[in-house]
Motif scaffolding. Structure first.
Motif, short mmCIF file in Angstrom:
data_model
loop_
_atom_site.label_atom_id
_atom_site.label_comp_id
_atom_site.label_asym_id
_atom_site.label_seq_id
_atom_site.Cartn_x
_atom_site.Cartn_y
_atom_site.Cartn_z
N LYS A 147 0.89 -1.43 -0.67
CA LYS A 147 0.06 0.24 0.06
C LYS A 147 0.37 0.95 0.22
O LYS A 147 0.27 1.65 -0.40
N VAL A 172 -8.49 5.94 8.39
CA VAL A 172 -7.94 4.20 8.20
C VAL A 172 -6.68 4.02 8.35
O VAL A 172 -6.33 4.74 7.63
N ALA A 218 -7.60 -3.67 6.09
CA ALA A 218 -7.70 -2.15 6.37
C ALA A 218 -8.78 -1.86 7.88
O ALA A 218 -9.83 -2.81 7.98
N ILE A 244 -11.03 0.63 10.16
CA ILE A 244 -11.42 2.39 10.17
C ILE A 244 -11.38 2.51 11.61
O ILE A 244 -11.98 1.71 12.96
N GLU A 255 -6.92 9.71 5.45
CA GLU A 255 -8.06 10.00 5.71
C GLU A 255 -9.87 9.19 5.42
O GLU A 255 -9.58 8.25 4.26
N PHE A 256 -10.46 9.41 5.74
CA PHE A 256 -11.92 8.64 5.59
C PHE A 256 -12.91 9.33 4.72
O PHE A 256 -12.60 10.52 4.56
N LYS A 260 -19.02 -6.17 0.82
CA LYS A 260 -17.53 -7.08 1.53
C LYS A 260 -18.16 -7.64 3.20
O LYS A 260 -17.82 -8.84 3.74
N MET A 310 -13.88 5.28 -4.53
CA MET A 310 -15.21 5.56 -3.87
C MET A 310 -15.18 6.61 -4.37
O MET A 310 -14.37 7.92 -4.87
N LEU A 352 -9.30 4.06 -3.70
CA LEU A 352 -9.60 3.54 -2.56
C LEU A 352 -8.30 2.20 -2.46
O LEU A 352 -7.39 2.03 -1.02
P1 AMP Z 1 -8.68 -1.83 1.32
O1 AMP Z 1 -8.17 -3.16 2.07
O2 AMP Z 1 -8.15 -0.85 0.84
O3 AMP Z 1 -9.62 -1.80 0.11
O4 AMP Z 1 -9.64 -1.53 2.47
C1 AMP Z 1 -10.97 -2.56 2.51
C2 AMP Z 1 -11.93 -1.82 2.27
O5 AMP Z 1 -12.14 -0.55 3.52
C3 AMP Z 1 -12.36 -1.54 1.63
O6 AMP Z 1 -13.17 -1.75 0.80
C4 AMP Z 1 -13.54 0.02 2.15
O7 AMP Z 1 -14.41 -0.05 2.61
C5 AMP Z 1 -13.08 0.92 3.37
N1 AMP Z 1 -12.14 1.52 3.20
C6 AMP Z 1 -10.34 1.12 2.99
N2 AMP Z 1 -10.76 2.74 2.55
C7 AMP Z 1 -11.04 3.65 3.14
C8 AMP Z 1 -10.77 5.84 3.37
N3 AMP Z 1 -9.86 6.23 2.85
N4 AMP Z 1 -12.31 5.58 3.98
C9 AMP Z 1 -13.45 5.30 4.06
N5 AMP Z 1 -13.29 3.88 4.10
C10 AMP Z 1 -12.36 3.00 3.53
#
Ligand code: AMP
Ligand code: GLY
Length: 423
Positions: A103, A141, A153, A155, A186-187, A214, A273, A282
């Protein structure tokens, strides 16, 4: 030509069905495969991380194309091993699969090349992360740098939650070395859309869009899972958004990887997103989504082998990628208790109801044959996909088809695709 598919889930089953439909493959092999994939391919008992054995097999069976379905072997460099041995393979090399494997890499890439994504900072020490967290606005996050089965990830709504998350990722190392570095991000809010793209190193062609669910329970409650169901297309992802993403995200990502000497060949999965400030990335994955593949591939009109070969040959611009003007919904049938603890070995009945039914598919994720009987062998057991003229019809068809199969402890979400009612 003989084709080898590497992986063992519903996604690889969907890929195998598309390869079978192509008609160009004399023999289809899948390593290691599963009991359902065995109905379209010959399953081979070689693990996805056994690169040399996979390459030996490909040589021995004169495999003309190997398709890597899973993230772990891609990030681990299976494509490099195949290429070194002169074997034709579909997927990004290790230096490009890092776009999913780290990441920190992907966030830094987006920052460097101005690709829209959430603001972030990277940390390799828990102390530095904690002192930074004292200064931020919640929610935030926290993400493990490395691969974490889609569960890395976290939150955090408060400083206390953030402290726990730093501990989980960096000190307790719940995801092992994946948590050596973390990203604090950032969220963002808005609908989430998955867009899978074919890439040939220079050109990128997005497929039709999809949305994943998910969380384990209805109304997006419960724990995060590998995905409980999908639908395609996403009604949120209109032509204007697609054009914006092509110009500001897809092609710039392709160009950025090329500029870094990391030409990306294979499937780039862009997790978007759709925020009030426009679409933002994302995450990136370096392979088809699971269960996104189970709704996107059945709608693809092209011969999958033509498209994959064009990617390898750098000729994707010659392909006119086309999808059916309809919709598909996939409902995952899981073992009750997933993603925590659940029982396996339950007999599955009714699979024959799918035989000969066009527009209905049952993709196996966690099944095995036990003395001639099909039994459950995982948390996610089957993915039931149905097509329809539109999303409502596809959803009705998919839920009707979930009734055709039975097993003890069968669990599913009842609201896959429901969010579209309010669009
Ligand atoms: P990722 O593994 O980065 O895809 O994150 C898994 C899930 O966490 C995503 O599908 C989103 O639902 C949530 N998520 C990840 N990053 C964010 C973000 N910056 N803001 C809000 N939700 C997030
Ligand atoms: N369905 C999300 C993924 O495959 O990562």
């Amino acid at each position: 030509m003989n084709v080898l598919i590497v992986g063992s889930g519903g996604r690889e089953h969907a890929i195998a069905v598309s390869v079978a439909k192509s008609g160009q493959a004399d023999n289809i092999y899948c390593a290691p495969g599963n009991a359902g994939i065995a109905s379209v391919a010959q399953c081979v008992d070689i693990g996805a991380m056994e690169f040399d054995r996979l390459a030996d097999f490909a040589e021995e069976k004169s495999v003309g194309l190997t398709i890597i379905g899973m993230d772990e072997p891609l990030v681990g460099g299976v494509v490099d091993v195949f290429e070194k041995r002169g074997l034709r393979v579909f997927g990004p090399r290790k230096n490009a699969a890092v776009i999913e494997g780290s990441k920190v890499f992907s966030k830094d890439l987006m920052k460097k090349y101005g690709i829209p994504t959430a603001a972030y900072e990277n940390f390799d020490s828990p102390e530095d992360a904690l002192s930074y967290l004292e200064t931020v606005k919640f929610p935030v996050v926290l993400k493990a740098d490395g691969l974490a089965l889609g569960k890395g990830a976290l939150i955090c709504n408060t400083m206390d939650e953030a402290k726990d998350a730093v501990k989980t990722l960096m000190l307790d190392k719940q995801f092992g070395d994946a948590g050596n570095r973390i990203v604090v991000e950032e969220f963002m809010t808005g609908p989430e859309v998955s867009v899978l793209c074919y890439c040939d190193g220079s050109h990128i062609k997005p497929m039709t869009s999809a949305q994943d669910h998910k969380r384990a329970k209805d109304n997006d409650e419960g724990l995060n899972t590998g995905g409980m169901g999908t639908f395609s297309p996403s009604p949120f992802y209109d032509e204007k958004i697609q054009k914006y993403c092509e110009e500001t995200i897809y092609q710039p990502t392709m160009d950025a990887m090329k500029a870094e000497g990391r030409d990306f060949v294979g499937i780039l999965f862009v997790g978007l997103m759709l925020t009030e400030d426009g679409p933002k990335v994302l995450e990136y994955n370096a392979r088809f989504g699971d269960p996104e593949a189970q709704v996107v591939l059945p709608r693809m009109k092209n011969d999958i082998l033509d498209v994959m070969n064009a990617c390898i040959d750098g000729a994707l611009d010659k392909i006119d990628l086309q999808f059916e003007d309809n919709a598909a919904v996939c409902v995952i049938l899981a073992s009750d208790g997933y993603p925590e603890s659940y029982e396996k070995g339950k007999v599955i009945t009714g699979l024959e109801n799918f035989d000969g039914k066009e527009d209905y598919y049952v993709f196996h994720a966690g099944t095995k044959l036990d003395g001639g009987r099909m039994v459950t062998n995982g948390g996610r057991v089957l993915g039931v996909t149905a097509k329809g003229g539109n999303l409502l019809e596809a959803r009705k068809n998919a839920y009707a088809a979930t009734e055709w199969v039975s097993f003890e402890n069968k669990y599913m979400r009842n609201d896959i695709g429901k969010s579209i009612d309010n669009v």
